[in-house]
Design an enzyme around this catalytic site. Structure first.
Site, PDB file in Angstrom:
ATOM      1  CB  ILE A 166      -1.128   0.067   1.215  1.00  0.00           C
ATOM      2  CG1 ILE A 166      -0.250   0.142   2.504  1.00  0.00           C
ATOM      3  CG2 ILE A 166      -1.822  -1.201   1.123  1.00  0.00           C
ATOM      4  CD1 ILE A 166      -1.185   0.067   3.769  1.00  0.00           C
ATOM      5  CD  GLU A 217      -0.846   0.103  12.521  1.00  0.00           C
ATOM      6  OE1 GLU A 217      -2.028   0.127  12.575  1.00  0.00           O
ATOM      7  OE2 GLU A 217      -0.175  -0.883  12.486  1.00  0.00           O
ATOM      8  CB  THR A 265       3.854   0.169   3.399  1.00  0.00           C
ATOM      9  OG1 THR A 265       3.521  -1.248   2.845  1.00  0.00           O
ATOM     10  CG2 THR A 265       2.937   1.062   3.858  1.00  0.00           C
ATOM     11  CB  ILE A 284      15.916  -1.520  10.832  1.00  0.00           C
ATOM     12  CG1 ILE A 284      15.069  -1.117  12.030  1.00  0.00           C
ATOM     13  CG2 ILE A 284      15.380  -0.742   9.431  1.00  0.00           C
ATOM     14  CD1 ILE A 284      13.724  -0.694  12.003  1.00  0.00           C
ATOM     15  CG  ASN A 339      15.020  -0.848   2.734  1.00  0.00           C
ATOM     16  OD1 ASN A 339      15.076   0.270   2.859  1.00  0.00           O
ATOM     17  ND2 ASN A 339      15.157  -1.537   1.506  1.00  0.00           N
TER      18      ASN A 339
END
Length: 678
Positions: free
Chosen positions: A448, A644, A450, A568, A570
């Site tokens: 989406i 989020e 992301t 993490i 990327n």
């Protein structure tokens, strides 16, 4: 991996999917908030050149399952909220369809409606549970006694307004039937979710519903579950003589048909000793829901685990109204929740004469206060201290209105942020080795905007130990292996676990030199540590604001987010996600407010002319960093979600900074200029 196609305009979004000779749908919407339809005059619309048909509840196909009233479209004469679909025009062009829809005349028998949200609503009730399956109310210890005995008590009410998701791409469906098989090109956060939800409503076997959604222009939760437009497009395409039907909501229609964040009113009570050590936390939340379908946001839930307090109580109550159905919006629960309690913590720090960071350190729990489980990873104190050093927190004067620059008052604020980690086990992936030496990796995941295309390609390449150039990823299609929705910050870890599983199975079966045509499929497993540990991401938000002493204009000069979300995958896309969430938090703090006119049950500022969101000029200096944290309890990737947490706590940090600048404690969002005129 998808950047070039998007920049060149060749990445196909739902409305742009090539279909032959389509018809275009424009809906007819209810203009009353509650009542019944007595008659619908379609003659003028039907007479327009280029109109194929006008659908109403009198002639529309019947649904097989009407249990979900939001999706029970054109089934009877009842109207449950203003803006509800009551008909549709199919025409040769979208312009003709829109003009014809305006010619349809509807006669109603209106009933007295209730669209006014208030904390003393006479119909308040406790839902059976709140979103994500959490208990509605919880209680531990004797909070009332602790409040009565405390040296310091904060007892205030905080409110957040309704907010609408407003992704860049509107909600869109292109529907086409071939026999009993329905193909949907849909703008969705989960192709498989659309099929699973839509098939029973339409009376179809899920295998007969094919959903295609390779590229999605944002969602923020609003595309996480199918809404009424999908169910309207599908039966409309049954009435098109085999032609596909294209349907895209307008921006205005999205304000009543695509979900939104419920307004919240939270009474927060904190009890502490003179040094700020908490003895009780009580959060009582009132929210609204639609009478036609319940949605109970889990707004009070984060208070159950954020602070160490022996006495805790949280409650949720819903006001049922004749309004559109609320739904998920980025960080449901955590985002609106952290405004009230994190501002209350700032008020407690002020009352005790303790630095706000030190106050949080004094109340940091060693274990999850709610479950008693150890945290899989919780280093909030480290994030607060690292952020304070990087942000220059030592320059903050704890006395309000102490720092000025000509006509501007300057202040700093801080707030904590959190978001739970969940990994969805219902994900599968496949790997096939082709004649060209390329590994085709398939999973029905969603991107989406992301970074799914990029990150899952990286995960596959790393797992198969080949360069990313030798990975061909396919996503966004129910013809591909099952995948969970892109929501709840679960996507990367859930889909990635399935890809790791299939890569391991592929190598175990075929080795490092597979034959052409070799193929394997595997499913991700459940996380055994999910019930053993409290799994959450945490962070700290720092804000500096300046407020004009004459006009009340407020600007966020600087923001810094310090987060930990496990490994993490990327860094470039991760930083973008964090800053994107913080930017949305600035919008929540300063701009966003969906204004309901209860006389008519309509959001009156239902476009970007009057529903304000941040623009480039509003974002001056926003930065995000993270502390390395490979979470062994989060699954094989060691990664938790990042989508989020960036918005959580941002509005509270800004509100706390505004108090430090002005001495005015604003407890109702948004922080508009009129609230600072004194």
């Amino acid at each position: 991996m998808d950047g070039a196609a998007k920049v060149r305009g060749t990445a196909p979004y739902a409305y742009e999917q090539p279909v032959d000779n389509p018809l275009y749908l424009h809906p007819i919407q209810a203009t009353i908030a509650l009542g019944r339809i007595l008659a619908i005059g379609c003659g003028a619309a039907q007479a327009c050149e280029g109109v194929m048909t006008v659908l109403t509840h009198f002639n529309a196909p019947k649904s097989a399952d009407t249990a979900d009233a939001e999706l029970a479209i054109l089934q009877d004469a009842n109207v449950g909220f203003r803006g509800q679909f009551i008909g549709a025009v199919l025409a040769r062009t979208p312009e003709i369809a829109r003009e014809a829809a305006a010619l349809v005349h509807v006669e109603y028998e209106p009933e007295e409606h209730d669209a006014r949200f208030r904390p003393d609503h006479p119909g308040l009730y406790a839902p059976e549970q709140v979103n994500a399956g959490f208990p509605t109310d919880t209680s531990s210890g004797d909070a009332d006694a602790a409040l009565a005995d405390a040296a310091v008590v904060v007892d205030q009410t905080y409110s957040t307004p309704p907010e609408h998701n407003n992704p860049m791409e509107p909600h869109t469906t292109v529907a086409q039937w071939v026999g009993r098989t329905l193909t949907l090109y849909d703008s969705t956060q989960g192709a498989h979710t659309v099929r699973q939800t839509g098939a029973p409503v339409l009376g179809l076997d899920p295998a007969d519903v094919h959903v295609i959604s390779p590229h999605v222009g944002g969602g923020f939760g609003s595309k996480g579950m199918p809404h009424a437009h999908v169910v309207l497009a599908a039966p409309a395409a049954k009435c098109s003589n085999g032609r596909p039907v294209k349907f895209a909501l307008t921006r205005q229609q999205m304000f009543s048909l695509a979900g939104y964040r419920t307004p919240t009113i939270a009474r927060v009570r904190l009890a502490a000793d003179d040094g700020g050590k908490l003895s009780a936390v009580v959060v009582d939340v009132v929210e609204q829901t639609s009478k036609i379908r319940e949605f109970a946001e889990q707004t009070a839930v984060p208070s159950r685990m954020m602070c160490a307090a022996p006495n805790r109580r949280t409650t949720h109550r819903l006001a049922p109204l004749d309004i559109p159905v609320p739904s998920w919006m980025r960080a449901p629960g955590e985002c609106p929740h952290m405004f009230g309690p994190e501002v209350a913590m700032d008020e407690l720090a002020q009352a005790c004469g303790v630095d706000p960071i030190e106050l949080r350190i004094r109340n940091e729990p060693g274990i999850d206060p709610e479950s008693g489980n150890r945290f899989g990873s919780r280093h909030l104190i480290n994030y607060l201290r690292a952020g304070a050093g990087r942000f220059g927190w030592e320059q903050r004067n704890p006395r309000p209105r102490a720092r000025t620059d000509k006509d501007w008052l300057i202040g700093m604020g801080v707030a904590a942020s959190t978001y739970p980690f969940r990994r969805q086990p219902a994900n599968a992936a496949s790997v096939a080795f082709g004649n060209d030496g390329i590994y085709t990796v398939q999973i029905g995941a969603a991107d989406i905007g992301t970074g799914t295309w990029t990150v899952q390609t990286q995960i596959a390449a790393d797992a198969l130990q080949v360069p990313v150039e030798r990975i061909h990823l396919e996503i966004g299609d129910t013809a591909l292996p099952q995948a969970s929705v892109a929501g709840g910050s679960t996507g990367t870890a859930s889909w990635g676990a399935a890809i790791l599983a299939v890569a391991g199975a592929f190598r175990a079966q075929f080795g490092s030199n597979p034959v052409r045509g070799a193929r394997a499929q595997a499913q991700g497993s459940a996380n055994p540590d999910q019930e053993k540990f409290a799994l959450h991401s945490f962070g700290a938000q720092f804000a500096q604001v300046r407020i004009n002493a004459d006009t009340g204009e407020i600007r966020v000069s600087r923001m810094l987010g310090v987060f930990s979300a496990g490994r993490i995958i990327n860094p470039r896309t991760a930083r973008s996600r964090f800053i994107g969430g913080m930017t949305m938090g600035i919008g929540m703090a300063l701009h966003e407010n969906s204004v309901m006119d209860p006389r008519f049950g309509i959001i009156v500022n239902h476009d970007f002319a009057e529903y304000h969101i941040p623009t480039n000029a509003d974002i001056e200096d926003a930065d995000a960093i993270w502390l390395e944290d490979h979470d062994e309890h989060a699954g094989p990737l060691g990664a938790r979600g990042i989508g989020e947490i960036g918005i959580v706590g941002a509005a509270a940090a800004i509100a706390n900074a505004a108090y430090n600048a002005t001495g005015l404690r604003i407890r109702d969002l948004p922080l508009t200029a009129d609230k600072f005129l004194f």
